[in-house]
Design a protein around this motif. Sequence first.
Motif, PDB file in Angstrom:
ATOM      1  N   HIS A 121       0.843  -1.195   0.000  1.00 26.67           N
ATOM      2  CA  HIS A 121       0.000   0.000   0.000  1.00 26.67           C
ATOM      3  C   HIS A 121       0.878   1.246   0.000  1.00 26.67           C
ATOM      4  CE1 HIS A 121       0.644   1.272   4.177  1.00 26.67           C
ATOM      5  NE2 HIS A 121       0.454   0.026   4.570  1.00 26.67           N
ATOM      6  N   ALA A 122       0.306   2.330  -0.498  1.00 26.02           N
ATOM      7  CA  ALA A 122       0.983   3.629  -0.420  1.00 26.02           C
ATOM      8  C   ALA A 122       0.510   4.335   0.834  1.00 26.02           C
ATOM      9  CB  ALA A 122       0.669   4.465  -1.650  1.00 26.02           C
ATOM     10  N   THR A 123       1.343   5.189   1.365  1.00 27.15           N
ATOM     11  CA  THR A 123       0.967   5.920   2.574  1.00 27.15           C
ATOM     12  C   THR A 123       1.415   7.367   2.456  1.00 27.15           C
ATOM     13  OG1 THR A 123       1.043   5.862   4.991  1.00 27.15           O
ATOM     14  CG2 THR A 123       3.096   5.416   3.855  1.00 27.15           C
ATOM     15  N   VAL A 124       0.634   8.261   3.042  1.00 28.75           N
ATOM     16  CA  VAL A 124       0.959   9.692   2.989  1.00 28.75           C
ATOM     17  C   VAL A 124       0.496  10.334   4.295  1.00 28.75           C
ATOM     18  CG1 VAL A 124      -1.191  10.144   1.745  1.00 28.75           C
ATOM     19  CG2 VAL A 124       0.607  11.858   1.727  1.00 28.75           C
ATOM     20  N   LYS A 143      -1.087  -4.602  -6.969  1.00 23.84           N
ATOM     21  CA  LYS A 143      -0.248  -3.433  -7.257  1.00 23.84           C
ATOM     22  C   LYS A 143       0.964  -3.455  -6.331  1.00 23.84           C
ATOM     23  CE  LYS A 143      -0.816   1.462  -8.408  1.00 23.84           C
ATOM     24  NZ  LYS A 143      -0.657   1.287  -9.846  1.00 23.84           N
ATOM     25  N   THR A 144       2.160  -3.405  -6.931  1.00 26.90           N
ATOM     26  CA  THR A 144       3.408  -3.491  -6.156  1.00 26.90           C
ATOM     27  C   THR A 144       4.194  -2.189  -6.161  1.00 26.90           C
ATOM     28  OG1 THR A 144       4.628  -4.305  -8.093  1.00 26.90           O
ATOM     29  CG2 THR A 144       3.603  -5.966  -6.654  1.00 26.90           C
ATOM     30  N   HIS A 145       3.693  -1.208  -6.910  1.00 25.19           N
ATOM     31  CA  HIS A 145       4.408   0.065  -6.974  1.00 25.19           C
ATOM     32  C   HIS A 145       3.412   1.161  -7.357  1.00 25.19           C
ATOM     33  CE1 HIS A 145       7.832   2.762  -7.510  1.00 25.19           C
ATOM     34  NE2 HIS A 145       7.238   3.195  -8.605  1.00 25.19           N
ATOM     35  N   PHE A 146       3.611   2.327  -6.803  1.00 21.04           N
ATOM     36  CA  PHE A 146       2.729   3.458  -7.080  1.00 21.04           C
ATOM     37  C   PHE A 146       3.510   4.528  -7.825  1.00 21.04           C
ATOM     38  CE2 PHE A 146       1.037   1.174  -3.550  1.00 21.04           C
ATOM     39  CZ  PHE A 146      -0.325   1.139  -3.788  1.00 21.04           C
ATOM     40  N   HIS A 147       2.940   4.992  -8.943  1.00 19.98           N
ATOM     41  CA  HIS A 147       3.629   5.942  -9.811  1.00 19.98           C
ATOM     42  C   HIS A 147       3.696   7.331  -9.175  1.00 19.98           C
ATOM     43  CE1 HIS A 147       3.691   2.975 -13.024  1.00 19.98           C
ATOM     44  NE2 HIS A 147       2.387   2.791 -12.845  1.00 19.98           N
ATOM     45  N   ASP A 148       4.594   8.141  -9.727  1.00 17.44           N
ATOM     46  CA  ASP A 148       4.786   9.492  -9.182  1.00 17.44           C
ATOM     47  C   ASP A 148       3.502  10.313  -9.242  1.00 17.44           C
ATOM     48  OD1 ASP A 148       7.395   8.911  -8.605  1.00 17.44           O
ATOM     49  OD2 ASP A 148       8.239   9.908 -10.365  1.00 17.44           O
ATOM     50  N   HIS A 149       2.748  10.176 -10.346  1.00 19.25           N
ATOM     51  CA  HIS A 149       1.515  10.971 -10.466  1.00 19.25           C
ATOM     52  C   HIS A 149       0.482  10.517  -9.436  1.00 19.25           C
ATOM     53  CE1 HIS A 149      -1.057   7.906 -12.470  1.00 19.25           C
ATOM     54  NE2 HIS A 149       0.068   7.514 -13.065  1.00 19.25           N
ATOM     55  N   GLU A 150       0.481   9.227  -9.075  1.00 18.53           N
ATOM     56  CA  GLU A 150      -0.433   8.742  -8.045  1.00 18.53           C
ATOM     57  C   GLU A 150      -0.051   9.283  -6.669  1.00 18.53           C
ATOM     58  OE1 GLU A 150      -1.911   4.402  -9.554  1.00 18.53           O
ATOM     59  OE2 GLU A 150       0.221   4.579  -9.043  1.00 18.53           O
ATOM     60  N   LEU A 151       1.265   9.296  -6.389  1.00 19.46           N
ATOM     61  CA  LEU A 151       1.735   9.822  -5.106  1.00 19.46           C
ATOM     62  C   LEU A 151       1.491  11.328  -5.015  1.00 19.46           C
ATOM     63  CD1 LEU A 151       5.101   7.862  -4.691  1.00 19.46           C
ATOM     64  CD2 LEU A 151       2.852   7.319  -3.737  1.00 19.46           C
ATOM     65  N   ALA A 152       1.643  12.020  -6.156  1.00 15.76           N
ATOM     66  CA  ALA A 152       1.389  13.466  -6.165  1.00 15.76           C
ATOM     67  C   ALA A 152      -0.084  13.759  -5.866  1.00 15.76           C
ATOM     68  CB  ALA A 152       1.789  14.058  -7.516  1.00 15.76           C
ATOM     69  N   LEU A 153      -0.981  12.947  -6.430  1.00 17.76           N
ATOM     70  CA  LEU A 153      -2.409  13.106  -6.156  1.00 17.76           C
ATOM     71  C   LEU A 153      -2.694  12.850  -4.678  1.00 17.76           C
ATOM     72  CD1 LEU A 153      -5.376  13.448  -7.028  1.00 17.76           C
ATOM     73  CD2 LEU A 153      -5.398  10.992  -7.566  1.00 17.76           C
TER      74      LEU A 153
END
Length: 371
Positions: A121-124, A143-153
């Motif tokens: 999972h991604a975390t912010v 999903k094993t990786h989150f793209h830069d545009h996803e992290l920016a969102l």
Amino acid sequence: MENRSNSNIHLLKKIAELLNEETELQQMLSCALQVLINGTDFSTGWIFFIDKSGGHSLEAYHNIPSSLSEEGCCLLRNGGCWCVNRFRAGKLTKASNIIECQRIEKSITEERGDTGGIVYHATVPLQSGNESFGLLNVAAPEKTHFHDHELALLESVAFQIGSAIKRVMLTKKEQEVALMQERNRLARDLHDSVNQLLFSLTLTARGGTMLSEDQNVKETFSTIQSLAQEALTEMRALIWQLKPQGLENGFGEAVKGYAGMLGMETIVKVEGVVALPSKIEEALWRIGQEAVNNAKKHSGQDCIYFFLKTSPKLVVLQIEDKGCGFQYSPSRSIPSMGIQGMKERAANLGGEFHIDSRPGSGTKITVEIPY
């Protein structure tokens, strides 16, 4: 690329409108999380609040797999994990890919059921200025990786949520201050008007008793004096409820002062360093106040015992009288509005409230509140 950008702008606008409309914190978080998940390729998400002592609480979640939702989301609510530990250590300052989800890993090891294909999972962090409130976690199947545009969102959404959390907290604090000011005003008005009138009535009735030779008149004035004195005591108790005197000197002094006014002896024992948040201290005071009232009215005793113990994450208050007690069963509804109020005060702060009482064996109240 342009379609994705327009879609993100529309999503951020929708979330911003929702956050501006909502005033109740958990409802706001749940709705914002739902809009985010439904408007992206993420399939699930949850929000943790993390307090200054490092303790975390699950505040909102949406579409989490059954392995995480069973038993009241116990895997999310309890224990530690890498993202929470990194937040505590100050190593999470922006959106980040998390290698693995320790909680999902545990559910697989314990064979708890469907994980929805989620391993990562991604975390912010949820922030507003220099303040951090917790974490927003999102995931998607396989999903094993989150793209830069996803992290920016995610960072943009987290910033919006963090700002909204700060706004709600400031609004709540302003409301609490306004409520306290109104209580103080009412206490002053009652003291300067009704309280003084009752005191004057008591003196007048006493004078009437002394001046008259007629026994019937004496008894009438004596009754008036007793009733006025009783009303005066009740009025002073009401003023204390609105504006507790002595609380600035600590919980123990406030309880002793209030009980003394009602003619009750109070034995207070404190263990640990008592430096509690004001909302917890006031809640304990209100619970103690109601316990003193009940003991005065029903216990048949003139002494009540308080034991306050604090640890780094928990405060425990025990209140006991050696009176007549009453038949109490946790499985039955509580008949007393006062006892129900004590229970609600503890629950509103995430705490627990217990009563142990039997006829002839006195009453013991235990309150546990985390902080």
